[in-house]
Design a protein around this motif. Structure first.
Motif, PDB file in Angstrom:
ATOM      1  N   ILE A  83       0.867  -1.147   0.239  1.00  0.00           N
ATOM      2  CA  ILE A  83       0.059   0.002   0.009  1.00  0.00           C
ATOM      3  C   ILE A  83       0.878   1.282  -0.026  1.00  0.00           C
ATOM      4  N   GLY A  84       2.054   1.042   0.823  1.00  0.00           N
ATOM      5  CA  GLY A  84       2.879   2.259   0.765  1.00  0.00           C
ATOM      6  C   GLY A  84       3.474   2.465  -0.518  1.00  0.00           C
ATOM      7  N   SER A  85       3.946   1.656  -1.255  1.00  0.00           N
ATOM      8  CA  SER A  85       4.525   1.444  -2.466  1.00  0.00           C
ATOM      9  C   SER A  85       3.596   1.854  -3.395  1.00  0.00           C
ATOM     10  N   ALA A  86       2.311   1.607  -3.325  1.00  0.00           N
ATOM     11  CA  ALA A  86       1.299   2.146  -4.325  1.00  0.00           C
ATOM     12  C   ALA A  86       1.023   3.706  -4.123  1.00  0.00           C
ATOM     13  N   GLY A  87       1.177   4.247  -2.828  1.00  0.00           N
ATOM     14  CA  GLY A  87       1.199   5.782  -2.498  1.00  0.00           C
ATOM     15  C   GLY A  87       2.343   6.430  -3.249  1.00  0.00           C
ATOM     16  N   ALA A 132       4.017   5.296  -5.879  1.00  0.00           N
ATOM     17  CA  ALA A 132       3.865   5.054  -7.231  1.00  0.00           C
ATOM     18  C   ALA A 132       2.724   6.341  -7.645  1.00  0.00           C
ATOM     19  N   LEU A 133       2.082   6.524  -6.937  1.00  0.00           N
ATOM     20  CA  LEU A 133       0.814   7.701  -7.232  1.00  0.00           C
ATOM     21  C   LEU A 133       1.423   8.831  -7.317  1.00  0.00           C
ATOM     22  N   ILE A 134       2.431   9.426  -6.295  1.00  0.00           N
ATOM     23  CA  ILE A 134       3.242  10.320  -6.227  1.00  0.00           C
ATOM     24  C   ILE A 134       4.115  10.638  -7.424  1.00  0.00           C
ATOM     25  N   VAL A 135       4.876   9.491  -7.716  1.00  0.00           N
ATOM     26  CA  VAL A 135       5.602   9.537  -9.030  1.00  0.00           C
ATOM     27  C   VAL A 135       4.866   9.827 -10.196  1.00  0.00           C
ATOM     28  N   TRP A 136       3.839   9.228 -10.142  1.00  0.00           N
ATOM     29  CA  TRP A 136       2.764   9.570 -11.528  1.00  0.00           C
ATOM     30  C   TRP A 136       2.210  10.997 -11.525  1.00  0.00           C
ATOM     31  N   TYR A 137       1.873  11.365 -10.537  1.00  0.00           N
ATOM     32  CA  TYR A 137       1.192  12.593 -10.635  1.00  0.00           C
ATOM     33  C   TYR A 137       2.242  13.640 -10.375  1.00  0.00           C
ATOM     34  N   GLY A 138       2.971  13.486  -9.410  1.00  0.00           N
ATOM     35  CA  GLY A 138       4.008  14.493  -9.137  1.00  0.00           C
ATOM     36  C   GLY A 138       4.808  14.787 -10.292  1.00  0.00           C
ATOM     37  N   GLY A 139       5.449  13.434 -10.808  1.00  0.00           N
ATOM     38  CA  GLY A 139       6.181  13.732 -12.032  1.00  0.00           C
ATOM     39  C   GLY A 139       5.472  14.694 -13.071  1.00  0.00           C
ATOM     40  N   ALA A 140       4.461  14.269 -13.017  1.00  0.00           N
ATOM     41  CA  ALA A 140       3.547  15.090 -14.316  1.00  0.00           C
ATOM     42  C   ALA A 140       3.600  16.565 -13.798  1.00  0.00           C
ATOM     43  N   GLN A 141       3.468  16.940 -12.500  1.00  0.00           N
ATOM     44  CA  GLN A 141       3.593  18.279 -12.096  1.00  0.00           C
ATOM     45  C   GLN A 141       5.161  18.741 -12.303  1.00  0.00           C
ATOM     46  N   VAL A 142       5.939  18.064 -12.171  1.00  0.00           N
ATOM     47  CA  VAL A 142       7.413  18.533 -12.385  1.00  0.00           C
ATOM     48  C   VAL A 142       7.506  18.832 -13.799  1.00  0.00           C
ATOM     49  N   LEU A 143       7.155  17.910 -14.719  1.00  0.00           N
ATOM     50  CA  LEU A 143       7.183  18.124 -16.201  1.00  0.00           C
ATOM     51  C   LEU A 143       6.796  19.290 -16.418  1.00  0.00           C
ATOM     52  N   LYS A 144       5.472  19.708 -15.981  1.00  0.00           N
ATOM     53  CA  LYS A 144       4.650  20.916 -16.385  1.00  0.00           C
ATOM     54  C   LYS A 144       5.431  22.272 -15.467  1.00  0.00           C
ATOM     55  N   GLY A 145       6.196  22.141 -14.602  1.00  0.00           N
ATOM     56  CA  GLY A 145       6.789  23.151 -13.980  1.00  0.00           C
ATOM     57  C   GLY A 145       5.935  23.568 -12.756  1.00  0.00           C
ATOM     58  N   ALA A 146       5.068  22.754 -12.409  1.00  0.00           N
ATOM     59  CA  ALA A 146       3.901  23.207 -11.498  1.00  0.00           C
ATOM     60  C   ALA A 146       4.692  22.677  -9.949  1.00  0.00           C
ATOM     61  N   LEU A 147       5.556  21.766  -9.774  1.00  0.00           N
ATOM     62  CA  LEU A 147       6.079  21.105  -8.742  1.00  0.00           C
ATOM     63  C   LEU A 147       7.707  21.085  -9.005  1.00  0.00           C
TER      64      LEU A 147
END
Length: 604
Positions: free
Chosen positions: A270-274, A276-291
């Motif tokens: 469950i922790g790894s799933a959390g 993974a969600l951060i990498v997926w959503y947060g990575g997209a935010q980094v690529l957009k420059g929002a994070l």
């Protein structure tokens, strides 16, 4: 036929407890009140350590965003030194916190054991009739130790984890609200898994505790009764029964381990799933420059730290549940009131003449099956009275009542005209000397066993008492004399030597009333002569009640009281009672006549 195992009746006692009980926790906190300063220091250090742990991922974020990506090496060195300082301070504070809480737990454990032992000292003898020694030992040792573990690690760890979890949630929400919500999306699943685990592990824990209680009870019974086991060739049967109990415990333990083995990797997934969600959503935010990339790394670190306390939940849950069970049993013991209490205003009896009167005494051990029925007699100061009768006639009950180990059901017992219920127990027993059949000796020296820690009895008085009752001769032959260790229950001494040592103990305390339950064990002729001589000296000038088994003792008393089925049937001297041809005459024919013939043969 009775089914089940020895000790199964203890199962309810052994498996009590919830993981948290507010009432019990409230009582436990009272033991922390004398150490408020230490507790405050520990709580403050927990808060600071939790804050430092929260700072570490944030410092990583700063290092990445401000110094690594911009390639600022001088700034990177400063943040690295700051990070090292945070780690060092966290280490020192964690050491302080652990040391302080361990110290507090040990002090609480000391206080609790002292309180329990003091409480046991005040309990009536009837309490020990109902409660096995092993169970009381468990309260003083294992149960207190479990509470110490809870105070030093369980509660403290849970508090530290709670502060850390709350801090992580706040920091993550402040860093990036949307990414924090994405991270928390796995929490409902985590809560459900934790709830399911808590239910299963509680039942598994109860099952393990129950089976441990059965094994302990069986082992205690089997070891204590080893001579019976061997003489009736029950080794194989008992081994088979133990193997069955052991197998039952193994299966229960494996079930408990299975739940732990499933829970840990489940939380990990469950922790790894959390993450993974951060990498997926947060990575997209980094690529957009929002994070920033540093914030993404910090989020991953925070999530890993968030799930770590939950992974350790099974261990903490077991510690807390065991602690609640132990506290329940300890407080149940401490809440048990002594059945025999001193009066609010006891009659002072600093000195007594030694007059004893039983007036219409009835007594039963807890029910209406009376062992003494309307017993009345009077013993004058300095008079020597022997009680005789068949087993179960009530002779030992006379001793128990006079020493107020039990209270009479009806009637009253008077010493110098004062009801013993109106006297302080300590003062009453100060005037009594009791020598029982089974002489109890403590581990320690010969001198310690005569003095029993009484400071007013000097070494010279100990030796004088020993010489007077023929103890000195054999004590001097011991390698260390009066400092010789007699070992547990006087294992290095013979039955006759132990009895003579008990005479010396009674004489050293110089009681006005002596109660003697003569030993029935056979001793050699020389020791028998020493015992008879010592007994004559010990009885001199004292009011004496003797449960007599030796004809020589019976002949030398002022009166003999014959008990039969709890009632006084005959009173008189040896010769008078023989002339009556009643119960005493029959007892004489059965028990004492052979002693008279033996004595005559010895004289010849």
């Amino acid at each position: 036929m009775i089914h089940g195992y020895p000790g199964q009746h203890q199962s309810d006692e052994e498996v009590l407890g919830k993981a948290y009980d507010r009432r019990l926790m409230g009582r436990l906190i009272r033991y922390l009140l004398p150490y408020k300063l230490l507790v405050v220091i520990s709580l403050v250090t927990i808060l600071v350590v939790s804050a430092l742990q929260l700072a570490e991922p944030y410092l990583t974020k700063i290092a990445i965003d401000r110094y690594i990506i911009p390639k600022d090496s001088s700034g990177l060195l400063r943040i690295a030194l700051l990070f090292l300082g945070v780690l060092t301070l966290g280490f020192l504070l964690r050491y302080l916190q652990i040391h302080v809480m361990q110290l507090t737990a040990q002090k609480v454990m000391y206080d609790m054991r002292t309180e329990i032992f003091g409480h046991l000292q005040q309990m009536s003898v009837s309490f020990f009739d109902r409660n096995p020694v092993g169970r009381l030992m468990t309260r003083l040792t294992n149960d207190v130790e479990v509470l110490s573990e809870m105070l030093s690690s369980g509660v403290v760890t849970i508090l530290a984890d709670l502060f850390t979890l709350i801090g992580i949630v706040i920091v993550m929400l402040l860093l990036n609200f949307k990414l924090a919500l994405v991270s928390f999306s796995v929490l409902p699943l985590l809560v459900w898994v934790t709830f399911l685990f808590r239910q299963r592990v509680r039942e598994a824990y109860r099952a393990v505790r129950l089976r441990i209680a059965r094994i302990n009870a069986f082992l205690q019974e089997n070891i204590v009764g080893m001579s019976i086991v061997q003489i009736f060739n029950r080794e194989e049967r008992n081994f088979a029964k133990f193997r069955h109990l052991n197998q039952d415990h193994l299966e229960a333990r494996l079930r408990s381990l299975f739940y732990g083995a499933v829970f840990h990797p489940t939380v990990e997934v469950i922790g790894s799933a959390g993450v993974a969600l951060i990498v997926w959503y947060g990575g997209a935010q980094v690529l957009k420059g929002a994070l920033t990339f540093g914030a993404l790394v910090a989020f991953i670190q925070y999530v890993n730290r968030f799930f770590q306390p939950i992974r350790d939940l099974s261990e903490k849950y077991n510690v807390m549940q065991a602690a609640m069970a132990s506290s329940e049993r300890i407080f149940k013991l401490l809440d048990t009131e002594p059945e025999i209490k001193d009066p609010p205003h006891p009659v002072p009896m600093e000195t007594i003449r030694g007059e004893i009167e039983f007036r219409n005494v009835w007594f039963a051990y807890g029910d209406e099956n009376y062992v003494l029925r309307d017993v009345s007699f009077h013993i004058g100061p300095g008079e020597k009275v022997a009680f005789v009768g068949l087993t179960g006639a009530g002779k030992t009950s006379i001793i128990n009542l006079l020493a107020r180990f039990y209270d009479v059901s009806k009637g009253e017992i008077l010493i110098d005209g004062v009801n013993i219920r109106d006297m302080a127990q300590r003062q009453l027993r100060q005037h009594l000397g009791i020598v029982l059949q089974d002489v109890f000796l403590f581990s320690g020296s010969v001198e310690d066993n005569i003095r029993l820690g009484e400071g007013r009895i000097s070494s010279k008085q100990v030796e004088a008492a020993a010489q007077y009752v023929n103890v000195d001769s054999f004590v001097r032959r011991l390698p260390n004399g009066y400092q010789e260790d007699v070992q547990e229950r006087g294992g290095v001494l013979s039955a006759g030597q132990r009895q003579l040592l008990a005479f010396a103990r009674a004489l050293a305390f110089d009681p006005k009333i002596l109660i003697l339950d003569e030993a029935t064990s056979s001793v050699d002729t020389e020791t028998e002569m020493l015992i008879q001589d010592a007994l004559a000296k010990l009885l001199r000038g004292r009011t004496s009640i003797i449960i007599a088994h030796r004809l020589s003792t019976i002949k030398n008393v002022n009166r003999i009281i014959v008990l039969h089925k709890g009632r006084i049937r005959e009173i008189g001297s040896h010769e008078e009672l023989l002339e009556k041809g009643g119960i005493y005459y029959r007892l004489y024919q059965l028990q004492y006549q052979s002693q008279e013939r033996s004595s005559a043969e010895v004289r010849c």
